[in-house]
Design a protein around this motif. Structure first.
Motif, PDB file in Angstrom:
ATOM      1  N   LYS A  65      46.700  40.093  46.340  1.00 15.32           N
ATOM      2  CA  LYS A  65      47.945  40.135  47.125  1.00 15.32           C
ATOM      3  C   LYS A  65      48.987  41.003  46.441  1.00 15.32           C
ATOM      4  N   LEU A 123      48.808  40.978  36.894  1.00 16.94           N
ATOM      5  CA  LEU A 123      48.913  41.198  35.452  1.00 16.94           C
ATOM      6  C   LEU A 123      47.540  41.539  34.872  1.00 16.94           C
ATOM      7  N   ILE A 138      56.039  36.983  31.427  1.00 15.97           N
ATOM      8  CA  ILE A 138      56.266  35.945  32.439  1.00 15.97           C
ATOM      9  C   ILE A 138      57.755  35.569  32.491  1.00 15.97           C
ATOM     10  N   ALA A 141      59.617  38.239  34.309  1.00 14.77           N
ATOM     11  CA  ALA A 141      59.364  38.136  35.757  1.00 14.77           C
ATOM     12  C   ALA A 141      60.177  36.985  36.346  1.00 14.77           C
ATOM     13  N   ILE A 146      60.669  36.659  40.273  1.00 12.69           N
ATOM     14  CA  ILE A 146      59.255  36.791  40.683  1.00 12.69           C
ATOM     15  C   ILE A 146      58.545  35.510  40.265  1.00 12.69           C
ATOM     16  N   THR A 147      57.962  34.831  41.227  1.00  6.23           N
ATOM     17  CA  THR A 147      57.365  33.526  40.896  1.00  6.23           C
ATOM     18  C   THR A 147      55.855  33.473  41.138  1.00  6.23           C
ATOM     19  N   GLN A 148      55.307  34.536  41.647  1.00  9.94           N
ATOM     20  CA  GLN A 148      53.852  34.527  41.884  1.00  9.94           C
ATOM     21  C   GLN A 148      53.175  35.576  41.001  1.00  9.94           C
ATOM     22  N   ILE A 149      52.192  35.128  40.264  1.00 15.64           N
ATOM     23  CA  ILE A 149      51.485  36.036  39.348  1.00 15.64           C
ATOM     24  C   ILE A 149      49.983  35.907  39.562  1.00 15.64           C
ATOM     25  N   GLU A 150      49.306  37.035  39.489  1.00 18.68           N
ATOM     26  CA  GLU A 150      47.841  37.026  39.527  1.00 18.68           C
ATOM     27  C   GLU A 150      47.341  37.487  38.163  1.00 18.68           C
ATOM     28  N   LEU A 151      46.672  36.609  37.449  1.00 14.90           N
ATOM     29  CA  LEU A 151      46.104  36.986  36.145  1.00 14.90           C
ATOM     30  C   LEU A 151      44.750  37.642  36.414  1.00 14.90           C
ATOM     31  N   MET A 152      44.649  38.910  36.055  1.00  9.43           N
ATOM     32  CA  MET A 152      43.456  39.680  36.425  1.00  9.43           C
ATOM     33  C   MET A 152      42.382  39.634  35.334  1.00  9.43           C
TER      34      MET A 152
ATOM     35  N   LYS B  43      38.601  39.541  39.456  1.00 11.36           N
ATOM     36  CA  LYS B  43      38.808  38.118  39.709  1.00 11.36           C
ATOM     37  C   LYS B  43      40.263  37.844  39.358  1.00 11.36           C
ATOM     38  N   ILE B  45      43.431  35.018  39.056  1.00 14.01           N
ATOM     39  CA  ILE B  45      43.811  33.612  39.019  1.00 14.01           C
ATOM     40  C   ILE B  45      45.270  33.547  39.452  1.00 14.01           C
ATOM     41  N   VAL B  47      48.750  32.105  39.778  1.00 14.69           N
ATOM     42  CA  VAL B  47      49.604  31.103  39.124  1.00 14.69           C
ATOM     43  C   VAL B  47      51.038  31.291  39.604  1.00 14.69           C
ATOM     44  N   ASN B  48      51.797  30.213  39.540  1.00 17.45           N
ATOM     45  CA  ASN B  48      53.219  30.281  39.877  1.00 17.45           C
ATOM     46  C   ASN B  48      54.025  30.106  38.605  1.00 17.45           C
ATOM     47  N   ILE B  49      55.219  30.632  38.643  1.00 19.45           N
ATOM     48  CA  ILE B  49      56.126  30.353  37.526  1.00 19.45           C
ATOM     49  C   ILE B  49      57.431  29.873  38.128  1.00 19.45           C
ATOM     50  N   TYR B 138      44.488  36.270  25.267  1.00 20.72           N
ATOM     51  CA  TYR B 138      44.505  36.320  26.735  1.00 20.72           C
ATOM     52  C   TYR B 138      43.135  35.982  27.319  1.00 20.72           C
TER      53      TYR B 138
END
Lengths: 158, 169
Positions: A65, A123, A138, A141, A146-152, B43, B45, B47-49, B138
């Protein structure tokens, strides 16, 4: 080793048959390879040379997204296609790095807000960097909303 | 026509005929597939902050949670040697239960048993607050969170909220 060149005319040349079986074999192998690696999801994302993404075993792959791409290397951070933020020691330079990061992210978020697109941060980080750097990113952000993160990561081959 | 074929054309062309439609199909399909080939699969994941400066930027899941009574929140603390799972009552913030699992890949199957038990017992459990030790790599973070989400999202969508820690004072 000299290659032989035929000077015979087409009518004089012996009848040469094209063996189609081997061509078909090659094409079938290519077709199978392409079908296995086919992705219906458009992936507008590259992995830069200076980072190695972690690999995980994944059963499901979600579509991305992301509207904001952030690459975190061992000595640099880059947002979208903007200028790299270089650092020697993250801990000692943390305040300046976070300030610059927040500035850049705020600009992009403003543009996204105008276009009414949610700001989702993708990210990509080098697998060996400590979480300390990610935490700084984080925080930056979060400071701009910015509150939505995608850890790649990359999907490990089965 | 047959006389013409027999006389002038080579027999090998007859063998080619049934292959031609297949060959044409391949020649169309292959460029299309090459255009969409993915040499690596990502892939992600999610997450929200929690938002810091503006109230409106708080994750929606947290806002909803505050309205509900008798709801529990799972807290996951990732340390270098162990994973601490604490179940908190959302209304009064008191600890309901706590479980420690060693931070080793061999021990990760215990997470599955624990999560499934919790999800059976608390149907409203849909949020996990995650805090991570700063020294952890990480790669390890991603592996733990990936394993956790694959299990937790199996029955019901679990929202991960990462708690930023900031600079040490």
């Amino acid at each position: 080793m000299k290659s032989k060149v035929s000077f015979l005319s087409a009518s004089e040349r012996p009848n040469q048959k094209l063996n189609i079986t081997s061509l078909m074999d090659v094409l079938t192998i290519i077709l199978i390879f392409l079908l296995v690696n086919y992705s219906s999801v458009e992936q507008d994302m590259q992995v830069p040379d200076y980072i190695k993404l972690p690999k995980v075993q994944a059963k499901t792959l979600e579509s991305l997204k992301q509207t904001l791409k952030l690459v975190v290397g061992k000595d640099r951070i880059k947002i979208n296609d903007g200028k790299e933020i270089q650092f020697n020691n993250f801990v000692s330079q943390q305040a300046q790095i976070m300030e610059r990061l927040a500035e850049s992210m705020a600009k992009i978020k403003e543009e996204n807000d105008v276009n009414k697109t949610p700001s989702v941060l993708a990210l990509q980080a080098d697998k060996d960097i400590p979480y300390e750097i990610i935490d700084g990113v984080i925080l930056s952000a979060a400071s701009v909303g910015i509150t939505q993160i995608e850890l790649m990561s990359l999907k490990q081959p089965d | 026509m047959s006389f013409f074929k027999k006389t002038f054309l080579d027999n090998s062309e007859d063998e080619l005929d049934p292959m031609l439609p297949f060959m044409s199909l391949l020649l169309i399909i292959i460029p299309v597939l090459i255009g969409n080939i993915a040499f690596y699969h990502f892939k992600s994941i999610e997450v929200n902050i929690p938002g810091i400066n503006q109230d409106k930027n708080k994750p929606e899941q947290l806002k909803e949670a505050s309205k509900m009574d008798e709801k529990v929140i799972l807290q996951l603390r990732v340390d270098s040697d162990k994973l601490i799972f604490t179940l908190l009552n959302e209304t009064d913030g008191q600890t309901v239960s706590e479980e420690n699992i060693a931070n080793k890949e061999e021990e990760f199957n215990k997470i599955q048993t624990m999560i499934l038990k919790l999800q059976e017992k608390y149907h409203k459990l849909d949020t996990t607050l995650v805090s991570i030790d700063k020294k952890i790599r990480y790669e390890d973070v991603v592996k733990i969170l990936n394993h956790f989400t694959e299990i937790a999202n199996h029955q019901k969508k679990m929202t991960l909220v990462i708690m930023p820690q900031g600079e040490d004072v």
